[in-house]
Scaffold this motif. Structure first.
Motif, PDB file in Angstrom:
ATOM      1  N   ALA A   1       0.848  -1.195   0.000  1.00 28.06           N
ATOM      2  CA  ALA A   1       0.000   0.000   0.000  1.00 28.06           C
ATOM      3  C   ALA A   1       0.880   1.240   0.000  1.00 28.06           C
ATOM      4  CB  ALA A   1      -0.917   0.001   1.213  1.00 28.06           C
ATOM      5  N   PHE A   2       0.461   2.236  -0.763  1.00 29.67           N
ATOM      6  CA  PHE A   2       1.155   3.512  -0.848  1.00 29.67           C
ATOM      7  C   PHE A   2       0.214   4.613  -0.390  1.00 29.67           C
ATOM      8  CE2 PHE A   2       4.610   1.530  -2.796  1.00 29.67           C
ATOM      9  CZ  PHE A   2       4.177   0.735  -3.844  1.00 29.67           C
ATOM     10  N   TRP A   3       0.792   5.592   0.260  1.00 31.38           N
ATOM     11  CA  TRP A   3       0.000   6.683   0.824  1.00 31.38           C
ATOM     12  C   TRP A   3       0.410   8.004   0.185  1.00 31.38           C
ATOM     13  CZ3 TRP A   3       1.848  10.806   3.805  1.00 31.38           C
ATOM     14  CH2 TRP A   3       0.868  11.584   4.434  1.00 31.38           C
ATOM     15  N   CYS A   4      -0.570   8.894   0.030  1.00 29.21           N
ATOM     16  CA  CYS A   4      -0.304  10.200  -0.552  1.00 29.21           C
ATOM     17  C   CYS A   4      -1.094  11.268   0.181  1.00 29.21           C
ATOM     18  CB  CYS A   4      -0.706  10.206  -2.033  1.00 29.21           C
ATOM     19  SG  CYS A   4      -0.656  11.837  -2.812  1.00 29.21           S
ATOM     20  N   ASN A   5      -0.423  12.366   0.509  1.00 25.13           N
ATOM     21  CA  ASN A   5      -1.095  13.532   1.074  1.00 25.13           C
ATOM     22  C   ASN A   5      -0.884  14.685   0.107  1.00 25.13           C
ATOM     23  OD1 ASN A   5      -2.353  15.414   2.634  1.00 25.13           O
ATOM     24  ND2 ASN A   5      -1.072  15.132   4.423  1.00 25.13           N
ATOM     25  N   PRO A   6      -1.934  15.159  -0.554  1.00 31.23           N
ATOM     26  CA  PRO A   6      -1.762  16.203  -1.570  1.00 31.23           C
ATOM     27  C   PRO A   6      -1.508  17.568  -0.935  1.00 31.23           C
ATOM     28  CG  PRO A   6      -4.081  15.790  -1.218  1.00 31.23           C
ATOM     29  CD  PRO A   6      -3.333  14.794  -0.374  1.00 31.23           C
ATOM     30  N   ILE A   7      -1.264  18.534  -1.775  1.00 35.30           N
ATOM     31  CA  ILE A   7      -1.118  19.915  -1.313  1.00 35.30           C
ATOM     32  C   ILE A   7      -2.458  20.375  -0.737  1.00 35.30           C
ATOM     33  CG2 ILE A   7      -0.760  22.293  -2.098  1.00 35.30           C
ATOM     34  CD1 ILE A   7       1.275  21.161  -4.117  1.00 35.30           C
ATOM     35  N   SER A   8      -2.391  21.064   0.374  1.00 33.60           N
ATOM     36  CA  SER A   8      -3.596  21.492   1.069  1.00 33.60           C
ATOM     37  C   SER A   8      -4.506  22.306   0.150  1.00 33.60           C
ATOM     38  CB  SER A   8      -3.197  22.350   2.282  1.00 33.60           C
ATOM     39  OG  SER A   8      -4.343  22.817   2.947  1.00 33.60           O
ATOM     40  N   GLY A   9      -5.763  21.900   0.113  1.00 35.05           N
ATOM     41  CA  GLY A   9      -6.739  22.629  -0.693  1.00 35.05           C
ATOM     42  C   GLY A   9      -6.909  22.119  -2.113  1.00 35.05           C
ATOM     43  N   HIS A  10      -6.043  21.202  -2.532  1.00 33.85           N
ATOM     44  CA  HIS A  10      -6.154  20.653  -3.881  1.00 33.85           C
ATOM     45  C   HIS A  10      -7.241  19.581  -3.910  1.00 33.85           C
ATOM     46  CE1 HIS A  10      -2.027  21.904  -5.739  1.00 33.85           C
ATOM     47  NE2 HIS A  10      -2.714  22.924  -5.239  1.00 33.85           N
ATOM     48  N   ALA A  11      -8.258  19.826  -4.720  1.00 36.27           N
ATOM     49  CA  ALA A  11      -9.385  18.904  -4.771  1.00 36.27           C
ATOM     50  C   ALA A  11      -9.123  17.699  -5.661  1.00 36.27           C
ATOM     51  CB  ALA A  11     -10.638  19.644  -5.261  1.00 36.27           C
ATOM     52  N   THR A  12      -8.241  17.855  -6.632  1.00 37.48           N
ATOM     53  CA  THR A  12      -8.004  16.786  -7.600  1.00 37.48           C
ATOM     54  C   THR A  12      -6.715  16.052  -7.262  1.00 37.48           C
ATOM     55  OG1 THR A  12      -8.992  18.266  -9.244  1.00 37.48           O
ATOM     56  CG2 THR A  12      -8.028  16.219 -10.048  1.00 37.48           C
ATOM     57  N   LEU A  13      -6.802  14.735  -7.231  1.00 39.42           N
ATOM     58  CA  LEU A  13      -5.651  13.904  -6.893  1.00 39.42           C
ATOM     59  C   LEU A  13      -5.515  12.804  -7.936  1.00 39.42           C
ATOM     60  CD1 LEU A  13      -4.589  12.636  -3.399  1.00 39.42           C
ATOM     61  CD2 LEU A  13      -4.771  11.004  -5.288  1.00 39.42           C
ATOM     62  N   TYR A  14      -4.284  12.546  -8.328  1.00 39.38           N
ATOM     63  CA  TYR A  14      -3.994  11.554  -9.368  1.00 39.38           C
ATOM     64  C   TYR A  14      -2.958  10.549  -8.854  1.00 39.38           C
ATOM     65  CZ  TYR A  14      -5.486  15.537 -12.317  1.00 39.38           C
ATOM     66  OH  TYR A  14      -6.159  16.605 -12.880  1.00 39.38           O
ATOM     67  N   TRP A  15      -3.099   9.312  -9.286  1.00 40.66           N
ATOM     68  CA  TRP A  15      -2.051   8.305  -9.136  1.00 40.66           C
ATOM     69  C   TRP A  15      -1.574   7.926 -10.545  1.00 40.66           C
ATOM     70  CZ3 TRP A  15       0.443   6.817  -4.868  1.00 40.66           C
ATOM     71  CH2 TRP A  15      -0.175   6.968  -3.620  1.00 40.66           C
TER      72      TRP A  15
ATOM     73  N   VAL B   1       7.642   3.109 -10.393  1.00 39.89           N
ATOM     74  CA  VAL B   1       7.490   4.212  -9.431  1.00 39.89           C
ATOM     75  C   VAL B   1       6.040   4.659  -9.481  1.00 39.89           C
ATOM     76  CG1 VAL B   1       8.155   6.555  -8.818  1.00 39.89           C
ATOM     77  CG2 VAL B   1       9.885   4.953  -9.668  1.00 39.89           C
ATOM     78  N   TYR B   2       5.425   4.758  -8.318  1.00 33.48           N
ATOM     79  CA  TYR B   2       4.041   5.204  -8.231  1.00 33.48           C
ATOM     80  C   TYR B   2       4.036   6.659  -7.767  1.00 33.48           C
ATOM     81  CZ  TYR B   2       2.922   0.497  -9.337  1.00 33.48           C
ATOM     82  OH  TYR B   2       2.833  -0.695 -10.015  1.00 33.48           O
ATOM     83  N   LEU B   3       3.580   7.502  -8.668  1.00 32.73           N
ATOM     84  CA  LEU B   3       3.599   8.950  -8.442  1.00 32.73           C
ATOM     85  C   LEU B   3       2.207   9.438  -8.089  1.00 32.73           C
ATOM     86  CD1 LEU B   3       5.688   9.881 -11.600  1.00 32.73           C
ATOM     87  CD2 LEU B   3       6.455  10.224  -9.247  1.00 32.73           C
ATOM     88  N   CYS B   4       2.155  10.253  -7.072  1.00 34.62           N
ATOM     89  CA  CYS B   4       0.910  10.930  -6.718  1.00 34.62           C
ATOM     90  C   CYS B   4       1.043  12.390  -7.129  1.00 34.62           C
ATOM     91  CB  CYS B   4       0.661  10.813  -5.213  1.00 34.62           C
ATOM     92  SG  CYS B   4      -0.853  11.624  -4.670  1.00 34.62           S
ATOM     93  N   ALA B   5      -0.030  12.953  -7.647  1.00 35.43           N
ATOM     94  CA  ALA B   5      -0.031  14.354  -8.044  1.00 35.43           C
ATOM     95  C   ALA B   5      -1.330  14.994  -7.600  1.00 35.43           C
ATOM     96  CB  ALA B   5       0.131  14.488  -9.560  1.00 35.43           C
ATOM     97  N   SER B   6      -1.299  16.295  -7.414  1.00 35.21           N
ATOM     98  CA  SER B   6      -2.531  16.996  -7.075  1.00 35.21           C
ATOM     99  C   SER B   6      -2.607  18.293  -7.859  1.00 35.21           C
ATOM    100  CB  SER B   6      -2.627  17.268  -5.569  1.00 35.21           C
ATOM    101  OG  SER B   6      -1.683  18.234  -5.142  1.00 35.21           O
ATOM    102  N   SER B   7      -3.827  18.799  -7.962  1.00 38.51           N
ATOM    103  CA  SER B   7      -4.071  20.003  -8.740  1.00 38.51           C
ATOM    104  C   SER B   7      -5.229  20.768  -8.136  1.00 38.51           C
ATOM    105  CB  SER B   7      -4.385  19.628 -10.188  1.00 38.51           C
ATOM    106  OG  SER B   7      -4.850  20.736 -10.926  1.00 38.51           O
TER     107      SER B   7
END
Lengths: 112, 116
Positions: free
Chosen positions: B20-34, B89-95
């Motif tokens: 399992a991988f965990w991601c915490n996006p930038i505060s306030g970013h509603a959109t999250l991608y793996w 590599v599993y990348l998390c991104a936010s926008s």
């Protein structure tokens, strides 16, 4: 299917020279494009973006050119420095909810 | 401003095990991608969330991959059972741009998975 591809997988340049990295995209509906830089062991980092209603955009030492007629993007880096050595990806937004589709990448190597 | 946080940075498992991988996006970013990035390739989208809802999971191998973002903030990506070809590599991104906008995706450093 949708794809974004790069013409050259590797590019080697001399420090101080200008670099040009090319990218072809296939989705004519794409309306937004981004170039990312990825250093070893790190996540992609934003360099510059361009919307489809533009054909050129300049940043600090970087310029992106968009040719919608032939579905081609290029990234120009002026006075390339050793710190510019990385893999460069172009990505397109096919106008489907904000997601980005990435190309394969070009590895830029800068010789001192 | 804190960036996208991911953990663990590295994980080595044997095939058929789970991870399992965990991601915490930038505060306030509603959109999250793996995204999944196999060595020598560009990142490939696995799943996109808008708040706690799934927007696009068309490329997610649902027989073994699952992801959730229950409270619309941090997210977990799970693989069970893992296969050799999941090494990546599993990348998390936010926008903050939302579904109708255009904007930069901010990426984390990634979680490197090796399946033996």
């Amino acid at each position: 299917g949708e794809s974004v591809g790069l013409h050259l997988p590797t590019l080697s340049v001399q420090e101080g020279d200008n670099s040009i990295i090319n990218c072809a995209y296939s989705n004519s509906a794409s309306d937004y494009f981004i170039w990312y830089k990825q250093e070893s062991g790190k996540g992609p980092q934003f360099i510059i973006d361009i919307r489809s209603n533009m054909d050129k955009r300049q940043g600090q030492r970087v310029t992106v050119l968009l040719n919608k007629t032939v579905k081609h993007l290029s990234l120009q880096i002026a006075a390339t420095q050793p710190g510019d050595s990385a893999v460069y990806f172009c990505a397109e937004n096919p106008n489907q909810g904000g997601k980005l589709i990435f190309g394969q990448g070009t590895e830029l190597s800068v010789k001192p | 401003e804190a960036g996208v946080a991911q953990s663990p940075r590295y994980k080595i498992i044997e095939k058929r095990q789970s991870v399992a991988f965990w991601c915490n996006p930038i505060s306030g970013h509603a959109t999250l991608y793996w995204y999944q990035q196999i060595l020598g390739q560009g990142p490939k989208l696995l799943i996109q969330f808008q708040n706690n809802g799934v927007v696009d999971d068309s490329q997610l191998p649902k027989d073994r991959f699952s992801a959730e973002r229950l409270k619309g903030v941090d997210s977990t990506l799970k693989i069970q059972p893992a296969k050799l070809e999941d090494s990546a590599v599993y990348l998390c991104a936010s926008s903050s741009s939302g579904l109708a906008g255009h904007g930069e995706l901010f990426f984390g450093e990634g979680s490197r998975l090796t399946v033996l």
